[in-house]
Design a protein around this motif. Structure first.
Motif, short mmCIF file in Angstrom:
data_model
loop_
_atom_site.label_atom_id
_atom_site.label_comp_id
_atom_site.label_asym_id
_atom_site.label_seq_id
_atom_site.Cartn_x
_atom_site.Cartn_y
_atom_site.Cartn_z
N ASP A 117 36.23 -5.80 50.70
CA ASP A 117 36.36 -4.63 51.58
C ASP A 117 37.21 -3.54 50.92
OD1 ASP A 117 34.77 -5.68 53.56
OD2 ASP A 117 36.44 -6.56 54.67
N ASP A 118 38.24 -3.96 50.18
CA ASP A 118 39.07 -2.99 49.46
C ASP A 118 38.23 -2.22 48.44
OD1 ASP A 118 41.43 -3.69 50.77
OD2 ASP A 118 41.98 -5.20 49.28
N TYR A 119 37.44 -2.96 47.67
CA TYR A 119 36.61 -2.31 46.64
C TYR A 119 35.56 -1.41 47.28
CZ TYR A 119 38.68 -5.05 42.90
OH TYR A 119 39.57 -5.58 41.99
N ARG A 124 33.71 4.06 47.82
CA ARG A 124 33.36 5.20 48.67
C ARG A 124 34.31 6.37 48.42
NH1 ARG A 124 34.49 3.26 53.50
NH2 ARG A 124 32.60 1.98 53.53
N TYR A 125 35.58 6.05 48.22
CA TYR A 125 36.58 7.10 47.96
C TYR A 125 36.28 7.81 46.64
CZ TYR A 125 41.22 9.30 48.07
OH TYR A 125 42.24 10.21 48.11
N ILE A 152 34.19 2.28 38.27
CA ILE A 152 33.82 1.16 37.41
C ILE A 152 34.84 0.05 37.62
CG2 ILE A 152 33.37 0.39 35.03
CD1 ILE A 152 33.08 3.30 34.22
N SER A 153 34.42 -1.18 37.44
CA SER A 153 35.38 -2.28 37.45
C SER A 153 34.88 -3.38 36.53
CB SER A 153 35.57 -2.83 38.87
OG SER A 153 36.67 -3.71 38.91
N THR A 154 35.80 -4.00 35.82
CA THR A 154 35.45 -5.10 34.93
C THR A 154 35.39 -6.39 35.73
OG1 THR A 154 36.53 -4.08 33.02
CG2 THR A 154 36.19 -6.46 32.93
N PRO A 155 34.23 -7.06 35.78
CA PRO A 155 34.15 -8.35 36.47
C PRO A 155 34.57 -9.49 35.52
CG PRO A 155 31.97 -7.72 35.72
CD PRO A 155 32.92 -6.63 35.27
N PHE A 156 35.34 -10.42 36.05
CA PHE A 156 35.80 -11.53 35.22
C PHE A 156 35.14 -12.85 35.58
CE2 PHE A 156 39.00 -8.36 34.51
CZ PHE A 156 39.44 -8.58 33.21
N ASP A 157 34.23 -12.83 36.54
CA ASP A 157 33.55 -14.06 36.96
C ASP A 157 32.24 -13.68 37.64
OD1 ASP A 157 34.13 -13.92 40.04
OD2 ASP A 157 36.06 -13.58 39.09
N PHE A 158 31.39 -14.67 37.85
CA PHE A 158 30.06 -14.43 38.42
C PHE A 158 30.13 -13.84 39.82
CE2 PHE A 158 29.62 -17.93 35.37
CZ PHE A 158 28.63 -17.43 34.56
N GLU A 159 31.04 -14.35 40.62
CA GLU A 159 31.17 -13.86 41.99
C GLU A 159 31.56 -12.38 42.02
OE1 GLU A 159 33.68 -14.98 46.07
OE2 GLU A 159 33.63 -16.40 44.39
N LYS A 210 26.72 -5.39 44.66
CA LYS A 210 26.58 -4.95 46.05
C LYS A 210 27.08 -3.51 46.22
CE LYS A 210 27.13 -9.45 48.37
NZ LYS A 210 28.04 -10.26 49.22
N LEU A 211 28.07 -3.16 45.41
CA LEU A 211 28.61 -1.79 45.46
C LEU A 211 27.76 -0.81 44.67
CD1 LEU A 211 32.42 -2.54 44.99
CD2 LEU A 211 31.22 -2.04 47.12
N ASP A 212 26.76 -1.34 43.96
CA ASP A 212 25.85 -0.54 43.14
C ASP A 212 26.61 0.26 42.07
OD1 ASP A 212 23.38 0.37 42.30
OD2 ASP A 212 23.40 2.12 43.63
N VAL A 213 27.44 -0.44 41.31
CA VAL A 213 28.14 0.22 40.21
C VAL A 213 27.11 0.69 39.18
CG1 VAL A 213 30.31 -1.03 40.45
CG2 VAL A 213 28.49 -2.00 39.03
#
Length: 341
Positions: A84-86, A91-92, A101-108, A115-118
């Motif tokens: 929810d934070d992300y 949106r902001y 952009i965000s670096t994912p460190f795991d599959f989840e 889902k956020l459509d980065v």
């Protein structure tokens, strides 16, 4: 590499990372700072601590004195943000007009970001050899930026080939040194060019030095992506604040990069419009060194070369030597073809 990485304009990523300290309000302030500084994108780090480290994983030495007591797991748990934070942060960013952009460190975390459509994915240096994660990211067929800290050329090749075999050729590489902060002697910036020549892919630089000059030099060397950590306050408790830029430093940093880009120009050597006026005042003409009488044959010791560029240029000297003056030519008078024959 789509149009995120136009070679004429460096794609600047303001790396917020975990400098929000797990507080969404700080994260939103970081977005404000990145936007006002002129960054193209702001990047966070998305992870579930349970999926990232074992419960008793130790902290890296540089993290020991800069973070809360406890294990790496306990430290990371304090730095987590929720889905929810992300969602709020994405949106902001959209409202502000800065790329999230965000670096994912795991599959989840990849699923969360999807889902956020980065618009693109950034892979950390620590996951360069995590081929299962690379394959998972590659299948979305979005641009992938890979940091290459701690890696040799063979490991980079393995990562690139893994993504390409999934049918995704949208890859960019960031040269990086994974020490925090990075000593100037350990930057090895020319390795960025090695990556460019070896893989024929867009290249850039992820900077962990405390200054700004290395990243600016990288732009001058052809980096099309620059990533740099920033914070609201270097004195905040957390693993990355000390080697991050302050808001004012980030603004100066981005301005410097844009200035360097303008200074690089198009590579065509020519007299520019801004130089033309000074060309008249700076270049020299052939003048009489003494009064030359009508009928005298002009010799080299009779002429001199002085500003401004009003008569024949020095390049024409050979065409006037041996000619005769058709009139008296006073000392310091410009010599032109009307006065010789």
């Amino acid at each position: 590499m789509n149009n995120y990485f136009d070679k004429s304009k460096c794609f600047i990523i303001a790396e917020a990372g975990v400098n929000h300290n797990g507080d969404i309000n700080i994260a939103k302030k970081l977005i404000d700072v990145a936007f006002e500084a002129g960054a193209d994108a702001i990047k966070f780090q998305t992870f579930k601590s349970e999926n990232l480290v074992t419960k008793d994983a130790p902290k890296a030495p540089y993290q020991e004195s800069l973070t809360w007591y406890g294990t790496q797991f306990e430290m990371l748990k304090k730095l987590e943000l929720s889905y929810d934070d992300y969602k709020i942060l994405k949106r902001y960013c959209d409202e502000k007009g800065i790329i999230f952009i965000s670096t994912p460190f795991d599959f989840e975390s990849v699923d969360l970001l999807e889902k956020l459509d980065v618009p693109l994915y950034k892979v950390s240096s620590g996951d360069l050899t995590n081929l299962p994660l690379l394959k998972y990211i590659a299948r979305f067929n979005k641009p992938v930026i890979i940091s290459t800290g701690m890696a040799n050329l063979g490991e980079v090749e393995m990562a690139v080939n893994t993504i390409k075999k999934c049918g995704n050729g949208n890859i960019a590489l960031l040269h990086c040194t994974s020490s925090y902060p990075t000593d100037y002697g350990d930057v090895n910036l020319t390795a960025m060019l090695t990556l460019k020549n070896a893989f024929k892919l867009p290249v850039g630089y992820s900077d962990h030095t405390t200054g700004i000059e290395v990243a600016i030099a990288a732009v001058a060397m052809g980096a099309v992506i620059i990533e740099k950590h920033f914070t609201l306050d270097k004195n905040l408790k957390g693993p990355d604040h000390r080697f991050s830029l302050t808001p004012d430093e980030l603004k100066a940093f981005i301005k410097s990069i844009r200035n360097v880009e303008m200074a690089l120009g198009d590579g065509i050597k020519r007299c520019l419009e801004s130089e033309k006026e000074n060309k008249f005042f700076s270049r020299k003409s052939i003048v009489a060194k003494r009064t030359i009488k009508k009928g005298e044959r002009i010799e080299a010791d009779m002429v001199d070369f002085k500003r401004p560029e009003k008569g024949l240029p020095p390049t024409m000297l050979e065409y006037i030597l041996g000619k005769r003056a058709v009139c008296d030519i006073e000392k310091d008078t410009f010599i032109d073809f009307d006065k010789i024959g």
